[in-house]
Motif scaffolding. Structure first.
Motif, PDB file in Angstrom:
ATOM      1  N   ARG A   1       0.827  -1.207   0.000  1.00  0.00           N
ATOM      2  CA  ARG A   1       0.000   0.000   0.000  1.00  0.00           C
ATOM      3  C   ARG A   1       0.863   1.259   0.000  1.00  0.00           C
ATOM      4  O   ARG A   1       1.998   1.246   0.473  1.00  0.00           O
TER       5      ARG A   1
ATOM      6  N   ALA B   1      -2.758   6.636   8.877  1.00  0.00           N
ATOM      7  CA  ALA B   1      -2.903   5.185   8.759  1.00  0.00           C
ATOM      8  C   ALA B   1      -3.365   4.614  10.092  1.00  0.00           C
ATOM      9  O   ALA B   1      -2.912   5.033  11.162  1.00  0.00           O
TER      10      ALA B   1
ATOM     11  N   MET C   1      -3.587   1.333  12.386  1.00  0.00           N
ATOM     12  CA  MET C   1      -2.968   0.039  12.650  1.00  0.00           C
ATOM     13  C   MET C   1      -3.785  -0.705  13.698  1.00  0.00           C
ATOM     14  O   MET C   1      -3.981  -0.215  14.808  1.00  0.00           O
TER      15      MET C   1
ATOM     16  N   ASP D   1      -5.817  -0.080   7.884  1.00  0.00           N
ATOM     17  CA  ASP D   1      -4.836  -0.086   6.793  1.00  0.00           C
ATOM     18  C   ASP D   1      -3.714  -1.072   7.064  1.00  0.00           C
ATOM     19  O   ASP D   1      -2.941  -1.407   6.163  1.00  0.00           O
ATOM     20  N   TRP D   2      -3.638  -1.520   8.312  1.00  0.00           N
ATOM     21  CA  TRP D   2      -2.411  -2.128   8.800  1.00  0.00           C
ATOM     22  C   TRP D   2      -2.795  -3.050   9.943  1.00  0.00           C
ATOM     23  O   TRP D   2      -3.684  -2.748  10.736  1.00  0.00           O
TER      24      TRP D   2
ATOM     25  N   ASP E   1      -0.946  -5.177  13.160  1.00  0.00           N
ATOM     26  CA  ASP E   1       0.275  -5.388  13.933  1.00  0.00           C
ATOM     27  C   ASP E   1       0.103  -6.667  14.747  1.00  0.00           C
ATOM     28  O   ASP E   1      -0.787  -6.760  15.589  1.00  0.00           O
TER      29      ASP E   1
ATOM     30  N   ALA F   1      -3.371  -5.441   3.077  1.00  0.00           N
ATOM     31  CA  ALA F   1      -3.049  -4.487   4.143  1.00  0.00           C
ATOM     32  C   ALA F   1      -1.617  -4.690   4.616  1.00  0.00           C
ATOM     33  O   ALA F   1      -1.044  -5.781   4.509  1.00  0.00           O
ATOM     34  N   VAL F   2      -1.031  -3.638   5.146  1.00  0.00           N
ATOM     35  CA  VAL F   2       0.308  -3.729   5.719  1.00  0.00           C
ATOM     36  C   VAL F   2       0.271  -4.673   6.921  1.00  0.00           C
ATOM     37  O   VAL F   2      -0.668  -4.638   7.726  1.00  0.00           O
TER      38      VAL F   2
ATOM     39  N   SER G   1       2.697  -5.787  10.187  1.00  0.00           N
ATOM     40  CA  SER G   1       3.920  -5.607  10.964  1.00  0.00           C
ATOM     41  C   SER G   1       4.004  -6.689  12.019  1.00  0.00           C
ATOM     42  O   SER G   1       2.988  -7.226  12.467  1.00  0.00           O
TER      43      SER G   1
ATOM     44  N   ASP H   1       5.631  -6.912   6.462  1.00  0.00           N
ATOM     45  CA  ASP H   1       6.221  -5.786   5.731  1.00  0.00           C
ATOM     46  C   ASP H   1       7.035  -4.860   6.623  1.00  0.00           C
ATOM     47  O   ASP H   1       7.815  -4.045   6.117  1.00  0.00           O
TER      48      ASP H   1
ATOM     49  N   ILE I   1       0.306   7.680  12.237  1.00  0.00           N
ATOM     50  CA  ILE I   1      -0.080   6.270  12.341  1.00  0.00           C
ATOM     51  C   ILE I   1      -0.623   6.061  13.747  1.00  0.00           C
ATOM     52  O   ILE I   1       0.032   6.447  14.729  1.00  0.00           O
TER      53      ILE I   1
ATOM     54  N   ARG J   1      -2.013   3.230  16.440  1.00  0.00           N
ATOM     55  CA  ARG J   1      -2.102   1.804  16.787  1.00  0.00           C
ATOM     56  C   ARG J   1      -3.269   1.650  17.764  1.00  0.00           C
ATOM     57  O   ARG J   1      -3.239   2.201  18.874  1.00  0.00           O
TER      58      ARG J   1
END
Length: 299
Positions: free
Chosen positions: A20, A29, A31, A66-67, A69, A104-105, A107, A125, A266, A268
């Motif tokens: 992305r 973003a 997370m 988007d992400w 974790d 999606a990202v 982590s 990623d 970002i 979280r």
């Protein structure tokens, strides 16, 4: 576009992270947190089983994250230590399944280079390192693999007890640590457009420290790298409002919006759907996006 809250001189605001692209000049973003631990801070092990962890990640993406974790070892010192192999066994199957289902990202929340390597091979990623790249070999692997890294401030690192943490000036000390660790990352060969920073709210910090970090967050974002904040349901919110963990959503939303205005890019979070709505509204009020269903009726 309104530029009032774009940190001056942000390094590479337009970034490709995983599959992305983000423009941190006008985008925040989101997370989602998925902890495959039996003792995580907020969910207390509710996503420890593999199928529930994968389902939680998919639900978060459906809700607009988007992400994602994914972590297998909590930060808290109040837990049993686990070996590298066990941490890998916790995170890699989740990452592999989530990678199949979304662009999606992803982590991995780890401070161990062996876990980071296994996670990246499974499809992660980003390395989210709450130990600030202090474990030998972590920075070198990140440079070799070309993934993005989140460099986080903490005094002791994951699983380490720090009694009565004290700072002469928490913001300047956290900023100094992040600058030093970013310099180390660059020296180790990590590209500057792969670096994200996190001041580490509540990580070896009390409520007054975390409030001060939030109040003066622009001193952290001024370092120049996109800034992540992990405020969701944390104790500094609970102690400020005198609320238990399951009653901190409103305080979390307020803190996140404030952090955006101070330059955070970002977030979280645990409560993805509520965060998405509050962030999209904030972006619209800042002039970064238009209404999704605008009315053209002028009557």
């Amino acid at each position: 576009m309104s530029g009032e809250t774009l940190p001056s001189g942000m390094i590479s605001p337009v970034r490709r992270i995983g599959r992305r692209e983000f423009d941190f000049a006008r985008q925040v973003a989101i997370m989602a947190i998925v902890n495959r631990t039996p003792n995580s801070f907020h969910d207390q092990g509710s996503t420890f089983e593999l199928d529930t962890a994968v389902a939680a990640a998919r639900r978060a993406v459906d809700d607009g994250a988007d992400w994602v974790d994914i972590g297998g070892f909590a930060f808290s010192a109040a837990q049993a230590q686990i070996g590298v192999d066990e941490e890998i066994e916790r995170v890699v199957p989740v990452i592999a399944e989530v990678r199949k289902a979304t662009d999606a990202v992803i982590s991995v929340d780890t401070h161990r280079p062996e876990v980071a390597r296994a996670a990246v091979e499974a499809g992660a990623d980003v390395i989210n390192d709450t130990n600030g790249l202090r474990e030998p070999g972590m920075a070198e692997f990140a440079a070799e693999s070309g993934v993005s890294v989140i460099v986080t401030h903490s005094l002791g690192g994951p699983g380490k007890r720090v009694l009565r943490p004290s700072y002469a000036d928490v913001v300047s000390e956290v900023a100094g640590f992040l600058r030093e660790r970013v310099a180390y990352a660059l020296k180790s060969g990590i590209a500057e457009d792969r670096i994200i920073i996190d001041p580490g709210h509540d990580l070896n910090k009390n409520t007054f420290h975390s409030l001060e970090l939030t109040r003066r967050l622009e001193e952290i974002t001024a370092i120049g790298y996109p800034t992540l904040v992990a405020l969701s349901n944390k104790d500094f919110i609970g102690e400020t409002l005198d609320r238990p963990q399951d009653e901190r959503k409103e305080g979390t939303i307020a803190a996140n919006v404030f952090a955006i205005l101070k330059g955070a890019r970002i977030l979280r979070v645990h409560d993805v759907a509520a965060t998405v709505a509050s962030v999209r509204m904030t972006e619209a009020m800042l002039g970064w996006r238009g209404p999704r269903t605008p009315s053209h009726n002028l009557a």
